[in-house]
Design a protein around this motif. Structure first.
Motif, PDB file in Angstrom:
ATOM      1  N   ARG A  46       0.828  -1.211   0.000  1.00 41.59           N
ATOM      2  CA  ARG A  46       0.000   0.000   0.000  1.00 41.59           C
ATOM      3  C   ARG A  46       0.856   1.252   0.000  1.00 41.59           C
ATOM      4  O   ARG A  46       0.347   2.359  -0.120  1.00 41.59           O
ATOM      5  N   GLY A  47       2.178   1.079   0.188  1.00 40.65           N
ATOM      6  CA  GLY A  47       3.058   2.235   0.270  1.00 40.65           C
ATOM      7  C   GLY A  47       2.967   2.916   1.621  1.00 40.65           C
ATOM      8  O   GLY A  47       3.277   4.096   1.749  1.00 40.65           O
ATOM      9  N   LYS A  48       2.532   2.175   2.632  1.00 41.82           N
ATOM     10  CA  LYS A  48       2.354   2.746   3.969  1.00 41.82           C
ATOM     11  C   LYS A  48       3.690   3.208   4.533  1.00 41.82           C
ATOM     12  O   LYS A  48       4.705   2.560   4.389  1.00 41.82           O
ATOM     13  N   ILE A  49       3.657   4.350   5.170  1.00 44.55           N
ATOM     14  CA  ILE A  49       4.849   4.980   5.726  1.00 44.55           C
ATOM     15  C   ILE A  49       4.822   4.813   7.248  1.00 44.55           C
ATOM     16  O   ILE A  49       3.787   4.975   7.885  1.00 44.55           O
ATOM     17  N   ASP A  50       5.986   4.494   7.828  1.00 46.24           N
ATOM     18  CA  ASP A  50       6.058   4.374   9.286  1.00 46.24           C
ATOM     19  C   ASP A  50       6.174   5.761   9.920  1.00 46.24           C
ATOM     20  O   ASP A  50       6.130   6.781   9.235  1.00 46.24           O
ATOM     21  N   GLY A  51       6.331   5.822  11.228  1.00 45.66           N
ATOM     22  CA  GLY A  51       6.378   7.089  11.950  1.00 45.66           C
ATOM     23  C   GLY A  51       7.582   7.954  11.629  1.00 45.66           C
ATOM     24  O   GLY A  51       7.626   9.125  11.984  1.00 45.66           O
ATOM     25  N   TYR A  52       8.590   7.408  10.932  1.00 45.38           N
ATOM     26  CA  TYR A  52       9.807   8.154  10.609  1.00 45.38           C
ATOM     27  C   TYR A  52       9.852   8.597   9.146  1.00 45.38           C
ATOM     28  O   TYR A  52      10.833   9.156   8.698  1.00 45.38           O
ATOM     29  N   GLY A  53       8.807   8.308   8.395  1.00 48.59           N
ATOM     30  CA  GLY A  53       8.745   8.758   7.008  1.00 48.59           C
ATOM     31  C   GLY A  53       9.265   7.761   5.987  1.00 48.59           C
ATOM     32  O   GLY A  53       9.512   8.125   4.842  1.00 48.59           O
ATOM     33  N   TYR A  54       9.451   6.510   6.380  1.00 45.47           N
ATOM     34  CA  TYR A  54       9.963   5.482   5.464  1.00 45.47           C
ATOM     35  C   TYR A  54       8.892   4.439   5.184  1.00 45.47           C
ATOM     36  O   TYR A  54       8.016   4.197   6.017  1.00 45.47           O
ATOM     37  N   GLU A  55       8.995   3.780   4.019  1.00 46.67           N
ATOM     38  CA  GLU A  55       8.062   2.696   3.732  1.00 46.67           C
ATOM     39  C   GLU A  55       8.350   1.525   4.667  1.00 46.67           C
ATOM     40  O   GLU A  55       9.480   1.327   5.091  1.00 46.67           O
ATOM     41  N   ARG A  56       7.321   0.767   4.970  1.00 45.15           N
ATOM     42  CA  ARG A  56       7.483  -0.380   5.868  1.00 45.15           C
ATOM     43  C   ARG A  56       8.083  -1.555   5.110  1.00 45.15           C
ATOM     44  O   ARG A  56       7.636  -1.896   4.019  1.00 45.15           O
ATOM     45  N   ARG A  57       9.097  -2.141   5.717  1.00 47.98           N
ATOM     46  CA  ARG A  57       9.780  -3.299   5.145  1.00 47.98           C
ATOM     47  C   ARG A  57       9.861  -4.377   6.214  1.00 47.98           C
ATOM     48  O   ARG A  57      10.047  -4.071   7.390  1.00 47.98           O
ATOM     49  N   TYR A  58       9.721  -5.635   5.802  1.00 43.12           N
ATOM     50  CA  TYR A  58       9.647  -6.738   6.746  1.00 43.12           C
ATOM     51  C   TYR A  58      10.603  -7.849   6.352  1.00 43.12           C
ATOM     52  O   TYR A  58      10.896  -8.040   5.173  1.00 43.12           O
ATOM     53  N   VAL A  59      11.031  -8.621   7.355  1.00 36.66           N
ATOM     54  CA  VAL A  59      11.786  -9.846   7.117  1.00 36.66           C
ATOM     55  C   VAL A  59      11.133 -10.954   7.931  1.00 36.66           C
ATOM     56  O   VAL A  59      10.764 -10.749   9.087  1.00 36.66           O
ATOM     57  N   ILE A  60      10.939 -12.106   7.299  1.00 35.43           N
ATOM     58  CA  ILE A  60      10.480 -13.305   7.980  1.00 35.43           C
ATOM     59  C   ILE A  60      11.668 -14.240   8.010  1.00 35.43           C
ATOM     60  O   ILE A  60      12.150 -14.694   6.964  1.00 35.43           O
ATOM     61  N   TYR A  61      12.185 -14.515   9.212  1.00 34.50           N
ATOM     62  CA  TYR A  61      13.380 -15.334   9.349  1.00 34.50           C
ATOM     63  C   TYR A  61      13.071 -16.801   9.118  1.00 34.50           C
ATOM     64  O   TYR A  61      12.008 -17.284   9.487  1.00 34.50           O
ATOM     65  N   ASN A  62      14.008 -17.494   8.534  1.00 35.97           N
ATOM     66  CA  ASN A  62      13.926 -18.935   8.353  1.00 35.97           C
ATOM     67  C   ASN A  62      14.512 -19.565   9.620  1.00 35.97           C
ATOM     68  O   ASN A  62      15.705 -19.738   9.729  1.00 35.97           O
TER      69      ASN A  62
END
Length: 137
Positions: A46-62
């Motif tokens: 969705r292009g959602k921005i976090d509280g610091y002005g950056y797009e949200r990025r995620y990692v799912i660990y193996n």
């Protein structure tokens, strides 16, 4: 998904992803790529921005959730140091960059310097270069 996997996702956060993370990623996540350790990387579609002005990025660990298991090139993308994920460009490591090594702190494989009470062998004898402090001197 087996019943054991379902219970693990429902009640633990350190074993990969939780049930809530799975549902959030399925609904809002866009797959960006995978690394050589089997970790999976996503961004918010969705292009959602976090509280610091950056797009949200995620990692799912193996496996266990341990930030030291994120390779440097993916860490740069997650921390917004580099705008393009390694899966979308020809990334070649620099000559000075070392391959990823797991953080062994707190495990039997941790570094224990000579003289440590946890290392094998005997502590070396004092060299005599230490002078004790006495009050009033």
């Amino acid at each position: 998904m087996t019943f054991k996997q379902f219970i693990t996702e429902l009640f633990t956060w350190w074993n990969g992803q939780t049930l809530g993370t799975r549902l959030t990623i399925r609904r809002y996540g866009e797959l960006v790529g995978r690394d050589e350790l089997g970790n999976t990387y996503y961004r918010d579609k969705r292009g959602k921005i976090d509280g610091y002005g950056y797009e949200r990025r995620y990692v799912i660990y193996n496996g266990l959730a341990d930030a030291s298991r994120t390779p440097m090139e993916w860490r740069m993308w997650l921390c917004h140091t580099h705008p393009t994920p390694p899966s979308q460009e020809d990334y070649t490591p620099r000559a000075w960059q070392k391959p990823h090594e797991e953080n062994l702190t707190g495990t039997p494989g941790a570094y224990r310097p000579r003289g440590s009470t946890l290392s094998e062998g005997r502590r070396p004898a004092a060299t005599g270069d230490y002078v004790a402090w006495t009050p009033g001197d």
